[in-house]
Design a protein around this motif. Structure first.
Motif, mmCIF file in Angstrom:
data_model
loop_
_atom_site.group_PDB
_atom_site.id
_atom_site.type_symbol
_atom_site.label_atom_id
_atom_site.label_comp_id
_atom_site.label_asym_id
_atom_site.label_seq_id
_atom_site.Cartn_x
_atom_site.Cartn_y
_atom_site.Cartn_z
ATOM 1 N N ALA A 1 1.003 -1.159 -0.049
ATOM 2 C CA ALA A 1 -0.080 0.206 -0.041
ATOM 3 C C ALA A 1 0.762 1.288 0.078
ATOM 4 O O ALA A 1 0.275 2.354 -0.232
ATOM 5 N N GLY A 2 1.937 1.131 0.095
ATOM 6 C CA GLY A 2 3.218 2.434 -0.066
ATOM 7 C C GLY A 2 3.269 2.964 1.219
ATOM 8 O O GLY A 2 3.623 4.018 1.626
ATOM 9 N N ALA A 3 2.652 2.162 2.525
ATOM 10 C CA ALA A 3 2.893 2.803 3.854
ATOM 11 C C ALA A 3 4.331 2.650 4.336
ATOM 12 O O ALA A 3 5.220 2.104 3.836
ATOM 13 N N ARG A 4 4.685 3.763 5.241
ATOM 14 C CA ARG A 4 5.998 3.685 6.003
ATOM 15 C C ARG A 4 5.526 3.009 7.434
ATOM 16 O O ARG A 4 4.682 3.343 8.152
ATOM 17 N N VAL A 5 6.385 1.787 7.640
ATOM 18 C CA VAL A 5 5.770 0.918 8.794
ATOM 19 C C VAL A 5 6.961 1.192 9.695
ATOM 20 O O VAL A 5 8.163 1.085 9.579
ATOM 21 N N VAL A 6 6.577 1.687 11.140
ATOM 22 C CA VAL A 6 7.342 1.946 12.017
ATOM 23 C C VAL A 6 6.949 0.974 13.264
ATOM 24 O O VAL A 6 5.787 0.609 13.732
ATOM 25 N N SER A 7 7.886 0.352 14.015
ATOM 26 C CA SER A 7 7.746 -0.842 15.006
ATOM 27 C C SER A 7 7.582 0.070 16.417
ATOM 28 O O SER A 7 8.464 1.186 16.612
ATOM 29 N N VAL A 8 6.741 -0.417 17.204
ATOM 30 C CA VAL A 8 6.711 0.134 18.678
ATOM 31 C C VAL A 8 7.201 -0.799 19.518
ATOM 32 O O VAL A 8 7.178 -1.887 19.719
#
Length: 401
Positions: free
Chosen positions: A146-153
């Motif tokens: 989807a073109g998201a920027r994925v960030v881990s918590v």
């Protein structure tokens, strides 16, 4: 004299979309393809045990549908899903502590499609999505596509840390947070109720969607059921709950559902219309009938899977190198192990496969900064004897490094 026709000029075809060029295949699927030989004891898949499928019960449900309502079963259906199935699912969700009406649900072609529909409805290229670390890797694929920027918590053995989550929301301004709070894939951990309340409160204060994925929740072997995040105060209008019949009925039927607030649910229905019009009618109607006996079947599956989990936990100390640690899941299908440094489970996999056993390296489950000493083991597909033998093979493979 032979006349040779000149070769027609050939211009290159237009390229794939950037999102398709930038996303690879599933590492688990690739491992399963390599380890498909029957002699391999495969702890890599997330496959329910096929010998436990209720073939007679499912076949009877299909026969009843095709004999009693053939015109309906073989016809197009509504995008939202067959009313009989939505009614039965709504009653089931309500009985588990979350009041739900049939119109609150959208039936999907597996809960994996629900993730894709949500990505279509919510995510613009460049939007930020927050995830657990590690995270279900097929969700990472969906968000990347989807073109998201994925960030881990950051988190701990109880899941994402609420304080770190609030900091991440304030810093990143994400569109959504994706979680598998119960028997998480890949770790098997379960987020306790106080942590769930705190996560719901963050979403209420800061205005972020939570996607609560629950494909394993009915596979509990120890302890008491923990209420969904969606059932906590403040979460009513911002949690999307995903469910599936794949792990408790049969994955080949591809039946899942999402429960979402009305506006988002309608947007997902429009996305589904564009994707496949509707989930197969006959499968939905058969499932609606089968739900009457599902609890009896699930109880049998839980008993068998619980024994298999116990067999794996009992054999792990002799299989893994000294200094290893692993989770002890209360349910689900997976446990997660971390080997001591400098073990690299991706580099070690080929030599382990030569022992005719397989696992999934942990690295693909991380959005960033993978822990290369980790691995995932599925304990439900093999018998206790096969699990013991498979772990003996795994121990030999790891020792051969």
């Amino acid at each position: 004299m032979t006349v040779t026709e000149p070769a027609p000029s050939r211009a290159p075809v237009p390229p794939l979309a950037a999102r398709a060029r930038g996303v690879g295949g599933s590492p688990v699927r690739e491992i399963l393809a390599v380890t498909a030989r029957p002699e391999v004891i495969n702890f890599a898949g997330g496959l329910p045990a096929p010998e436990l499928f209720d073939q007679d019960g499912i076949a009877a449900a299909f026969r009843e549908v095709l004999e009693l309502t053939p015109a309906q079963a073989l016809q197009y259906s509504t995008t939202e899903g067959e009313p009989a199935l939505r009614t039965a699912l709504a009653a089931r969700v309500t009985a588990q502590g979350l009041p739900t009406a049939p119109d609150d649900l959208l039936v999907t072609t597996g809960s994996q499609q629900a993730l894709s529909l949500l990505a279509t409805a919510l995510i613009e290229p460049g939007d930020t999505v927050l995830v657990e670390s590690p995270c279900y890797l097929a969700a990472l694929q969906v968000f990347a596509l989807a073109g998201a920027r994925v960030v881990s918590v950051p988190g701990d053995e109880d899941g994402v840390d609420p304080a770190a989550l609030e900091e991440a929301v304030l810093r990143e301004r994400p569109k959504l947070l994706y979680l598998v709070p119960t028997f998480q894939n890949p770790t098997g951990r379960t987020m306790p109720a106080p942590r769930r309340r705190a996560v719901a409160a963050v979403a209420a204060r800061q205005g972020v969607w939570i996607v609560e994925d629950d494909p394993y929740g009915e596979l509990r072997y120890d302890g008491e059921r923990v209420p969904w995040i969606a059932a906590h105060p403040g979460a009513e209008d911002r949690v999307v709950l995903l469910g599936s019949l794949s792990k408790v009925m049969a994955p080949g039927l591809r039946l899942g559902w999402l429960r979402a607030p009305a506006e988002l649910r309608r947007a997902c229905a429009v996305a589904k219309q564009a994707a496949d019009l509707h989930t197969p009618t006959v499968n939905q109607l058969a499932a609606a009938r089968y739900l009457d006996v599902l609890d009896t079947h699930v109880a049998r599956v839980r008993a068998v899977y619980g024994e298999r989990r116990d067999a794996m936990l009992a054999a792990l100390p002799d299989a893994l190198p000294e200094g290893s640690v692993w989770t002890r899941p209360e349910g689900g299908m997976f446990l997660w192990a971390r080997l001591p440094d400098p073990y690299d489970t991706t580099a070690l996999l080929p030599q382990v496969v030569r022992q005719d056993v397989a696992y999934v390296p942990g690295a693909p489950f991380y959005a960033a900064d993978p822990d290369r000493s980790t691995l995932r083991l599925c304990f439900v597909t093999q018998t206790p004897d096969e699990i013991q033998e498979g772990l003996r093979r795994l121990g030999r493979g790891l020792a051969a490094r």
